[in-house]
Design a protein around this motif. Structure first.
Motif, PDB file in Angstrom:
ATOM      1  N   TYR A  16       1.086  -1.377  -0.105  1.00  0.00           N
ATOM      2  CA  TYR A  16      -0.235   0.095  -0.435  1.00  0.00           C
ATOM      3  C   TYR A  16       1.031   1.783  -0.507  1.00  0.00           C
ATOM      4  O   TYR A  16       0.216   2.541   0.623  1.00  0.00           O
ATOM      5  N   GLY A  17       1.717   1.415  -0.347  1.00  0.00           N
ATOM      6  CA  GLY A  17       2.745   2.416  -0.100  1.00  0.00           C
ATOM      7  C   GLY A  17       4.044   2.152   1.127  1.00  0.00           C
ATOM      8  O   GLY A  17       4.327   1.095   1.888  1.00  0.00           O
ATOM      9  N   PRO A  18       4.414   3.132   1.197  1.00  0.00           N
ATOM     10  CA  PRO A  18       5.813   3.670   2.411  1.00  0.00           C
ATOM     11  C   PRO A  18       5.095   3.532   3.557  1.00  0.00           C
ATOM     12  O   PRO A  18       3.627   3.670   3.225  1.00  0.00           O
ATOM     13  N   THR A  19       5.502   2.574   4.493  1.00  0.00           N
ATOM     14  CA  THR A  19       5.619   2.912   5.883  1.00  0.00           C
ATOM     15  C   THR A  19       6.551   2.897   6.988  1.00  0.00           C
ATOM     16  O   THR A  19       7.656   3.840   6.687  1.00  0.00           O
ATOM     17  N   TYR A  20       5.598   3.733   7.823  1.00  0.00           N
ATOM     18  CA  TYR A  20       6.735   4.364   8.939  1.00  0.00           C
ATOM     19  C   TYR A  20       6.473   4.362  10.330  1.00  0.00           C
ATOM     20  O   TYR A  20       5.332   3.550  10.561  1.00  0.00           O
ATOM     21  N   ARG A  21       7.775   4.298  11.207  1.00  0.00           N
ATOM     22  CA  ARG A  21       7.588   3.812  12.705  1.00  0.00           C
ATOM     23  C   ARG A  21       6.786   5.161  13.381  1.00  0.00           C
ATOM     24  O   ARG A  21       6.631   5.931  12.429  1.00  0.00           O
ATOM     25  N   PRO A  22       6.715   5.005  14.233  1.00  0.00           N
ATOM     26  CA  PRO A  22       5.469   6.307  15.260  1.00  0.00           C
ATOM     27  C   PRO A  22       6.190   7.493  15.060  1.00  0.00           C
ATOM     28  O   PRO A  22       7.994   7.153  14.945  1.00  0.00           O
ATOM     29  N   PRO A  23       5.355   7.895  15.002  1.00  0.00           N
ATOM     30  CA  PRO A  23       6.513   9.682  15.594  1.00  0.00           C
ATOM     31  C   PRO A  23       7.061   9.252  16.713  1.00  0.00           C
ATOM     32  O   PRO A  23       6.927   9.658  17.342  1.00  0.00           O
ATOM     33  N   VAL A  24       8.134  10.706  16.253  1.00  0.00           N
ATOM     34  CA  VAL A  24       8.939  11.207  17.805  1.00  0.00           C
ATOM     35  C   VAL A  24       9.319  12.541  17.431  1.00  0.00           C
ATOM     36  O   VAL A  24       9.435  12.872  16.290  1.00  0.00           O
ATOM     37  N   GLU A  25       8.916  13.416  18.804  1.00  0.00           N
ATOM     38  CA  GLU A  25       9.116  14.725  18.673  1.00  0.00           C
ATOM     39  C   GLU A  25      10.320  15.312  19.078  1.00  0.00           C
ATOM     40  O   GLU A  25      11.003  14.547  20.266  1.00  0.00           O
ATOM     41  N   VAL A  26      11.135  16.212  18.319  1.00  0.00           N
ATOM     42  CA  VAL A  26      12.689  16.075  18.640  1.00  0.00           C
ATOM     43  C   VAL A  26      13.050  17.738  18.339  1.00  0.00           C
ATOM     44  O   VAL A  26      12.746  18.560  17.505  1.00  0.00           O
ATOM     45  N   ARG A  27      13.725  18.127  19.436  1.00  0.00           N
ATOM     46  CA  ARG A  27      14.096  20.263  19.324  1.00  0.00           C
ATOM     47  C   ARG A  27      14.640  19.808  18.079  1.00  0.00           C
ATOM     48  O   ARG A  27      16.307  18.737  17.289  1.00  0.00           O
ATOM     49  N   ALA A  28      15.523  20.713  17.230  1.00  0.00           N
ATOM     50  CA  ALA A  28      16.049  21.312  16.036  1.00  0.00           C
ATOM     51  C   ALA A  28      16.298  22.108  15.937  1.00  0.00           C
ATOM     52  O   ALA A  28      15.212  23.726  17.063  1.00  0.00           O
ATOM     53  N   LEU A  29      17.044  22.553  14.876  1.00  0.00           N
ATOM     54  CA  LEU A  29      17.401  24.185  14.406  1.00  0.00           C
ATOM     55  C   LEU A  29      17.162  24.326  12.954  1.00  0.00           C
ATOM     56  O   LEU A  29      17.717  23.187  12.321  1.00  0.00           O
ATOM     57  N   VAL A  30      16.173  24.706  12.471  1.00  0.00           N
ATOM     58  CA  VAL A  30      15.743  24.617  11.225  1.00  0.00           C
ATOM     59  C   VAL A  30      15.985  25.410  10.614  1.00  0.00           C
ATOM     60  O   VAL A  30      15.742  26.861  11.014  1.00  0.00           O
ATOM     61  N   ALA A  31      16.137  25.252   9.004  1.00  0.00           N
ATOM     62  CA  ALA A  31      16.522  26.906   7.835  1.00  0.00           C
ATOM     63  C   ALA A  31      15.893  25.598   6.609  1.00  0.00           C
ATOM     64  O   ALA A  31      16.083  24.966   6.121  1.00  0.00           O
ATOM     65  N   GLU A  32      15.266  26.842   6.214  1.00  0.00           N
ATOM     66  CA  GLU A  32      13.937  26.719   5.045  1.00  0.00           C
ATOM     67  C   GLU A  32      15.069  27.176   4.499  1.00  0.00           C
ATOM     68  O   GLU A  32      14.213  28.644   4.053  1.00  0.00           O
ATOM     69  N   ALA A  33      15.601  26.574   4.121  1.00  0.00           N
ATOM     70  CA  ALA A  33      16.081  27.635   1.800  1.00  0.00           C
ATOM     71  C   ALA A  33      16.356  26.659   1.229  1.00  0.00           C
ATOM     72  O   ALA A  33      16.425  25.312   1.680  1.00  0.00           O
ATOM     73  N   ASN A  34      16.735  27.280   0.477  1.00  0.00           N
ATOM     74  CA  ASN A  34      17.085  25.760  -0.938  1.00  0.00           C
ATOM     75  C   ASN A  34      18.271  25.478  -1.926  1.00  0.00           C
ATOM     76  O   ASN A  34      18.938  26.308  -1.262  1.00  0.00           O
ATOM     77  N   LYS A  35      18.606  24.508  -1.027  1.00  0.00           N
ATOM     78  CA  LYS A  35      20.032  24.021  -1.373  1.00  0.00           C
ATOM     79  C   LYS A  35      20.661  22.771  -2.137  1.00  0.00           C
ATOM     80  O   LYS A  35      19.244  22.536  -2.113  1.00  0.00           O
ATOM     81  N   VAL A  36      20.980  23.147  -3.120  1.00  0.00           N
ATOM     82  CA  VAL A  36      21.487  21.528  -3.668  1.00  0.00           C
ATOM     83  C   VAL A  36      22.055  20.342  -2.877  1.00  0.00           C
ATOM     84  O   VAL A  36      23.154  21.027  -2.700  1.00  0.00           O
ATOM     85  N   THR A  37      21.896  19.991  -2.755  1.00  0.00           N
ATOM     86  CA  THR A  37      22.705  18.158  -2.027  1.00  0.00           C
ATOM     87  C   THR A  37      22.298  17.396  -3.304  1.00  0.00           C
ATOM     88  O   THR A  37      21.603  16.950  -4.541  1.00  0.00           O
ATOM     89  N   ARG A  38      22.500  15.331  -2.884  1.00  0.00           N
ATOM     90  CA  ARG A  38      22.356  14.821  -3.704  1.00  0.00           C
ATOM     91  C   ARG A  38      22.195  13.552  -3.000  1.00  0.00           C
ATOM     92  O   ARG A  38      22.271  13.688  -1.671  1.00  0.00           O
ATOM     93  N   ASN A  39      20.821  12.656  -3.727  1.00  0.00           N
ATOM     94  CA  ASN A  39      20.106  11.676  -2.942  1.00  0.00           C
ATOM     95  C   ASN A  39      20.865  10.301  -2.331  1.00  0.00           C
ATOM     96  O   ASN A  39      21.784  10.357  -2.654  1.00  0.00           O
ATOM     97  N   ARG A  40      20.256   9.713  -1.657  1.00  0.00           N
ATOM     98  CA  ARG A  40      20.378   8.400  -2.362  1.00  0.00           C
ATOM     99  C   ARG A  40      21.493   7.721  -3.090  1.00  0.00           C
ATOM    100  O   ARG A  40      22.470   6.650  -3.302  1.00  0.00           O
ATOM    101  N   GLU A  41      20.925   7.727  -4.478  1.00  0.00           N
ATOM    102  CA  GLU A  41      21.580   7.257  -5.813  1.00  0.00           C
ATOM    103  C   GLU A  41      22.894   8.577  -6.620  1.00  0.00           C
ATOM    104  O   GLU A  41      23.351   8.045  -7.369  1.00  0.00           O
TER     105      GLU A  41
END
Length: 104
Positions: free
Chosen positions: A23-48
């Motif tokens: 039925y598609g991707p499956t996920y484990r139960p959600p966890v809330e974590v503390r983080a520093l978030v920056a919403e900006a466009n950056k070029v990166t490479r995926n797993r492939e």
């Protein structure tokens, strides 16, 4: 040395990717974590190794369970997926250990 907690000003919900089912991707139960978030466009490479654009970058404490394809809910309420995850360590150097997540 770990990334100082006072720098982690945001809360992010992480649903670790657990694989695919009929039925598609499956996920484990959600966890809330503390983080520093920056919403900006950056070029990166995926797993492939393909260049993709990351629209959000997240820094958390080391040891975050967030494999690529995990689902994340950012403080803005936007739901995104992890493109890549990097664990930053520098034994013996005075720099903080952290986990960096590049998001779609």
């Amino acid at each position: 040395m770990r990334v100082p907690g006072w720098l982690l000003r945001h809360r992010v919900t992480v649903e670790p990717y657990d694989g695919d089912s009929a039925y598609g991707p499956t996920y484990r139960p959600p966890v809330e974590v503390r983080a520093l978030v920056a919403e900006a466009n950056k070029v990166t490479r995926n797993r492939e190794g393909v260049e993709v654009t990351s629209t959000a970058q997240i820094i958390t404490e080391p040891g975050l369970d967030c494999p690529p394809e995990s689902r994340l809910t950012l403080p803005s309420g936007r739901v995104t997926k992890a493109i890549s995850v990097a664990n930053h360590t520098a034994p013996g150097l005075p720099v903080p250990q952290s986990t960096e997540v590049m998001c779609e």
